[in-house]
Design a protein around this motif. Structure first.
Motif, mmCIF file in Angstrom:
data_model
loop_
_atom_site.group_PDB
_atom_site.id
_atom_site.type_symbol
_atom_site.label_atom_id
_atom_site.label_comp_id
_atom_site.label_asym_id
_atom_site.label_seq_id
_atom_site.Cartn_x
_atom_site.Cartn_y
_atom_site.Cartn_z
ATOM 1 N N PHE A 272 0.835 -1.195 0.000
ATOM 2 C CA PHE A 272 0.000 0.000 0.000
ATOM 3 C C PHE A 272 0.875 1.252 0.000
ATOM 4 C CE2 PHE A 272 -2.793 3.190 1.990
ATOM 5 C CZ PHE A 272 -3.804 3.164 1.033
ATOM 6 N N ARG A 273 1.987 1.208 0.693
ATOM 7 C CA ARG A 273 2.893 2.354 0.711
ATOM 8 C C ARG A 273 3.531 2.581 -0.672
ATOM 9 N NH1 ARG A 273 0.477 5.398 3.727
ATOM 10 N NH2 ARG A 273 1.235 5.831 5.822
ATOM 11 N N VAL A 274 3.843 1.500 -1.384
ATOM 12 C CA VAL A 274 4.367 1.649 -2.750
ATOM 13 C C VAL A 274 3.309 2.334 -3.630
ATOM 14 C CG1 VAL A 274 5.183 0.413 -4.801
ATOM 15 C CG2 VAL A 274 5.907 -0.341 -2.524
ATOM 16 N N LEU A 400 12.533 9.949 7.494
ATOM 17 C CA LEU A 400 12.113 8.819 6.664
ATOM 18 C C LEU A 400 11.596 7.699 7.545
ATOM 19 C CD1 LEU A 400 14.890 8.391 3.969
ATOM 20 C CD2 LEU A 400 12.794 9.708 3.842
ATOM 21 N N CYS A 401 10.598 7.023 7.046
ATOM 22 C CA CYS A 401 10.080 5.848 7.736
ATOM 23 C C CYS A 401 11.104 4.718 7.610
ATOM 24 C CB CYS A 401 8.750 5.442 7.115
ATOM 25 S SG CYS A 401 8.074 3.930 7.803
ATOM 26 N N GLN A 402 11.469 4.134 8.730
ATOM 27 C CA GLN A 402 12.492 3.078 8.733
ATOM 28 C C GLN A 402 12.011 1.834 7.982
ATOM 29 O OE1 GLN A 402 15.501 3.660 10.191
ATOM 30 N NE2 GLN A 402 16.349 1.650 9.633
ATOM 31 N N THR A 403 10.706 1.667 7.845
ATOM 32 C CA THR A 403 10.185 0.468 7.180
ATOM 33 C C THR A 403 9.965 0.699 5.688
ATOM 34 O OG1 THR A 403 9.094 -0.196 9.217
ATOM 35 C CG2 THR A 403 8.344 -1.261 7.192
ATOM 36 N N CYS A 404 9.106 1.671 5.347
ATOM 37 C CA CYS A 404 8.755 1.815 3.924
ATOM 38 C C CYS A 404 9.653 2.829 3.229
ATOM 39 C CB CYS A 404 7.291 2.219 3.763
ATOM 40 S SG CYS A 404 6.944 3.920 4.226
ATOM 41 N N GLN A 405 10.428 3.603 3.991
ATOM 42 C CA GLN A 405 11.392 4.566 3.474
ATOM 43 C C GLN A 405 10.763 5.806 2.847
ATOM 44 O OE1 GLN A 405 14.894 3.035 1.685
ATOM 45 N NE2 GLN A 405 15.084 1.423 3.199
ATOM 46 N N PHE A 433 8.711 6.312 11.995
ATOM 47 C CA PHE A 433 7.764 5.579 11.139
ATOM 48 C C PHE A 433 6.669 6.505 10.641
ATOM 49 C CE2 PHE A 433 9.711 2.837 14.187
ATOM 50 C CZ PHE A 433 10.282 1.889 13.356
ATOM 51 N N CYS A 434 6.117 6.144 9.476
ATOM 52 C CA CYS A 434 5.081 6.972 8.849
ATOM 53 C C CYS A 434 3.697 6.576 9.315
ATOM 54 C CB CYS A 434 5.158 6.816 7.334
ATOM 55 S SG CYS A 434 4.586 5.202 6.772
ATOM 56 N N SER A 435 3.569 5.439 9.989
ATOM 57 C CA SER A 435 2.230 4.896 10.273
ATOM 58 C C SER A 435 2.322 3.780 11.302
ATOM 59 C CB SER A 435 1.646 4.309 8.978
ATOM 60 O OG SER A 435 2.544 3.343 8.454
ATOM 61 N N ASP A 436 1.182 3.433 11.868
ATOM 62 C CA ASP A 436 1.135 2.278 12.777
ATOM 63 C C ASP A 436 1.549 1.009 12.041
ATOM 64 O OD1 ASP A 436 0.229 3.792 14.920
ATOM 65 O OD2 ASP A 436 -1.882 3.530 14.364
ATOM 66 N N GLY A 437 1.074 0.896 10.782
ATOM 67 C CA GLY A 437 1.391 -0.307 10.000
ATOM 68 C C GLY A 437 2.897 -0.509 9.901
ATOM 69 N N CYS A 438 3.611 0.549 9.547
ATOM 70 C CA CYS A 438 5.063 0.423 9.380
ATOM 71 C C CYS A 438 5.755 0.180 10.723
ATOM 72 C CB CYS A 438 5.622 1.650 8.674
ATOM 73 S SG CYS A 438 5.331 1.598 6.889
ATOM 74 N N GLN A 439 5.229 0.793 11.783
ATOM 75 C CA GLN A 439 5.817 0.560 13.110
ATOM 76 C C GLN A 439 5.670 -0.917 13.509
ATOM 77 O OE1 GLN A 439 4.316 3.029 16.356
ATOM 78 N NE2 GLN A 439 5.068 1.531 17.844
HETATM 79 FE FE LIG Z 1 6.232 3.705 6.452
#
Ligand SMILES: [Fe+2]
Ligand SMILES: [Fe+2]
Lengths: 506, 89
Positions: A272-274, A400-405, A433-439
C-alpha cells in the motif's frame, strides 16, 4: 506389416503431468533436507507437494510459443512508435514524468522479481512449483527488458531517463519500491511468494498496470501501452500462481494459517505504501485521465480485495490489519504525495508542476470531500508564491520511515491536518515511522529493518557530506535539466518546438 | 456475491472472444475502456472453446487467451473445452 497408430494428442491435464511432474526426480545421494535447506525455517508445514497445481497448466513448450507471440506483437509496435515520431504523439510532455518514475522505480523491481523467482524456483522442492517459478523468473526479466527498451526511445529526446539504474539505487523516492523488493528477496521462500506472488501480483499490479496502461493509451503513448499490456498478460498468470500458493499453504496445515495471516498484514501495508507513488501518477501526471486513484481503488482494491478475503474466510483468514487505515488514506494520499514531490522537486529526476485550473476542477469533482477543503488552498498558496517569483522549495530533510522509506508526508488516519509520525527506541537508537502499520512491521523484525539503507542519512555520509551539488552528481541528476518545475524545462521547450515542426511545414 | 472478472486487450483477436463470452454468460457486463475490455460477472464466468471457434471459423486453443489477457479475478480452472473463473462466497 506396418501398423499405423493414430497419434492421439494429449489432453491438457495429461500434458501438464508429463511435461511438468515427470521432470522431477527423487534424490539418491543427497537428502531432500540438504537439497532444499531453506524450505523449513519459516515454520511452514507442507505434507504433499503434489497438491500444488498450476491452474493454467502451462507447459514449457506452450510457454515459449505464446511468449514469442507476445514479443512479436510488442516489437512491431515499438518499431512503429520509433518510425512514426511516437515521442511527439503524446497529449502533453508532462506525461513523461509518469514514465520516468516508472523506469526509475518500477522496472528495476521487475528485475528484482526475476532474481527472486529464480531463487524461489531453486528453493522449493515441488516440481510444479519449480516450473511455475522458472517461468515467472523469465517473465520478469522480459518485463524489465521490454520496459527499458520501449522507454529508451524517449531517452533519445527527453531528460531524466538516462540514469535510471543509478537512481534506483540512490535516490529517495525509488528507495520505496526498492526496499519493498529487497525486503521480499531477503525473506524465506514462502514469504517471498506471499509478498510478490500474492500481495504484489494479486492485490497491487491491477492498480499499477491496468488503469495506468489504459491511461497511457489515452495519452497517445502506444509504446507504454504495449509493454504494459504485454507484461500484464503474464501478470494474470502470476496472480493465479500467487492465489494458488496461498490456497496451497492454507490447505496443507492449519498451523500455516497464522503465519500466512501475519505475512498478509505485513505485505498488504508494504504494498500500500508503494501505491503512494502510483496514486500520484494517476491523479496528477496523466494529462488525460481515465479514472481517479479513488475510482481505481474502488474497482481493484475494494471490490476485488473483498471478493478475495470473503473467499479465504473459509480458511480463517481475515482482511489485512491495515485495511481500514488504507481506506481512510485513499482520498488524501495522491494530494499529499504530489505536494511533497513539488516542494522537493530539486531532488527528483522528473518534473512536477502546479495543477492547472482545469485539473483542480477535475480533482475537486473526483475528491468532493477532501480536495477543496484540504488541498486546493495549499495549491492556491503555492501558485501565489510561484507568481511572485518565490516558488516554494523545501530544503529541509524529511524524516524517513524506517520500514517503507517514505518521508513522513502522510497524515493521521483520523486527522488529515496532522502529520502521522511514530517513534520506537531499539537498542539505544531512535527509529521513525510513517504509520502504525510500518511501526508494527518493524517491531516484528527489528533486526532486519535496523540494517536498512536510507537515502537521507546517506546525504551526510561519503561522498556527499551534506553537499547538495555532490548529491546531485552522485545520483546522476543534472540540476536545471532533469529536475524542477515542468514550466520552463527543456522537455517543455523541446516538445512544443518539435511538435510544431511535425504538424506544420515551417 | 462476489464479482469475478477478466480483462482483454481491445483488438481483432479478442472481438469474437468477447462476443462468445457475452453470449455464454448472460449475467456478464462488458465494460469498454481505453484499449481494453473488462468483463464482470457475479461469482462465475465461463469461456467456452466451441463458442469461440464458431465465431472465429477455425480451431482455437484456449491457451491462446494468454496473448491478449490483461488481468482476471477469481479461481481459475482450465481444460481443453472451458476456462472458468469462480469465487466461493
Ligand atoms: Fe512507512
Ligand atoms: Fe512483472
Amino acid at each position: 506389416m506396418e501398423m499405423k497408430v493414430a497419434k492421439k494428442k494429449l489432453g491438457l491435464k495429461e500434458r501438464y503431468r508429463v511435461m511438468t511432474r515427470d521432470l522431477g526426480w527423487e534424490p539418491s545421494y543427497h537428502t531432500k533436507e540438504a537439497l532444499y535447506p531453506y524450505v523449513g525455517y519459516e515454520g511452514i508445514k507442507i505434507h504433499d507437494w503434489e497438491k500444488w497445481e498450476d491452474p493454467f497448466r502451462l507447459t514449457m513448450d506452450a510457454y515459449w510459443k505464446y511468449q514469442a507471440e507476445k514479443e512479436r506483437k510488442f516489437y512491431a509496435i515499438v518499431d512503429a512508435h520509433a518510425q512514426n515520431n511516437g515521442h511527439l504523439n503524446l497529449t502533453d510532455a508532462r506525461y513523461l514524468s509518469a514514465l520516468k518514475i516508472f523506469l526509475q522505480a518500477i522496472s528495476p523491481g521487475e528485475y528484482a522479481a526475476h532474481k527472486g523467482f529464480a531463487r524461489a524456483g531453486r528453493e522449493f522442492p515441488g516440481v510444479g512449483t519449480q516450473v511455475a517459478c522458472q517461468m515467472q523468473a523469465i517473465d520478469e526479466i522480459r518485463h524489465a527488458q521490454t520496459q527499458i527498451h520501449a522507454l529508451s526511445n524517449y531517452n533519445k529526446y527527453y531528460d531524466g531517463f538516462h540514469a535510471f539504474s543509478d537512481q534506483r539505487d540512490r535516490i529517495w523516492y525509488t528507495s520505496v519500491p526498492r526496499s519493498f523488493f529487497d525486503d521480499a528477496m531477503s525473506a524465506g521462500p514462502f514469504e517471498f511468494m506471499v509478498a510478490i506472488g500474492f500481495s504484489f501480483e494479486y492485490v497491487l499490479t491491477n492498480l499499477l498496470f491496468v488503469p495506468f496502461m489504459s491511461g497511457a493509451a489515452y495519452n497517445g503513448d502506444m509504446a507504454t501501452v504495449t509493454f504494459g499490456f504485454s507484461a500484464q498478460s503474464d501478470e494474470a498468470r502470476h496472480m493465479t500462481l500467487g492465489l494458488e500458493c496461498i490456497k496451497f499453504l492454507l490447505e496443507q496445515d492449519p498451523a500455516n494459517v497464522p503465519i500466512v495471516q501475519a505475512w498478509f498484514d505485513k505485505w498488504f501495508w508494504r504494498g500500500f505504501r508503494v501505491l503512494g507513488l502510483v496514486s500520484t501518477m494517476m491523479d496528477y501526471m496523466l494529462p488525460k485521465r481515465v479514472m481517479s486513484w479513488r475510482e481505481a481503488w474502488n474497482m481493484y482494491g475494494i471490490e476485488n480485495g473483498t471478493a478475495l478475503f470473503n473467499d479465504l474466510a473459509r480458511y480463517g483468514i481475515r482482511p489485512p490489519k491495515g485495511w481500514d487505515d488504507a481506506e481512510k488514506a485513499i482520498d488524501h494520499m495522491s494530494h499529499q504525495f504530489m505536494l511533497g514531490l513539488y516542494q522537493w522537486s530539486f531532488g527528483t529526476s522528473f518534473h512536477s508542476w502546479i495543477p492547472s485550473d482545469d485539473e483542480m476542477a477535475w480533482l475537486s469533482k473526483k475528491y468532493p470531500t477532501t480536495f477543496d477543503k484540504y488541498y486546493r488552498p495549499r495549491w492556491d498558496h503555492i501558485k501565489k508564491l510561484a507568481a511572485a517569483g518565490t516558488p516554494y522549495k523545501n530544503y529541509g530533510l524529511p524524516k524517513l520511515c524506517q520500514t517503507c522509506q517514505l518521508p513522513t508526508v502522510f497524515t493521521e488516519p483520523e486527522d488529515p491536518t496532522l502529520i502521522c509520525h511514530r517513534e520506537v527506541e531499539y537498542k539505544g537508537e531512535r527509529y521513525h515511522f510513517c504509520s502504525d502499520g510500518c511501526q508494527h512491521i518493524f517491531e516484528n523484525e527489528p533486526e532486519k529493518y535496523i540494517q536498512a539503507w536510507l537515502p537521507m542519512p546517506q546525504i551526510h555520509q561519503d561522498p556527499i557530506r551534506g553537499d547538495l551539488g555532490a548529491w546531485m552528481d552522485w545520483v546522476n541528476l543534472k540540476d536545471g535539466q532533469d529536475n524542477g518545475d515542468y514550466v520552463g524545462s527543456n522537455d517543455q521547450r523541446n516538445f512544443d518546438a518539435w511538435r510544431g515542426l511535425a504538424t506544420s511545414n515551417e | 456475491m462476489s464479482t469475478v472478472f477478466i480483462a482483454l486487450q481491445t483488438n481483432e483477436d479478442t472481438r469474437p472472444i468477447i462476443e462468445a463470452i457475452a453470449h455464454d454468460n448472460p449475467q456478464a457486463v462488458v465494460h469498454r475502456q481505453p484499449a481494453m475490455v473488462k468483463i464482470d460477472a457475479p461469482n462465475r464466468l465461463v469461456i467456452r472453446r466451441e463458442s469461440i471457434e464458431e465465431r472465429l471459423g477455425r480451431e482455437y486453443d484456449l491457451q491462446e487467451l494468454q496473448i491478449n489477457l490483461i488481468t482476471l479475478s477469481g479461481h481459475v480452472d482450465e481444460d481443453e473445452d472451458a476456462f472458468t473463473l469462480t469465487w466461493n462466497s
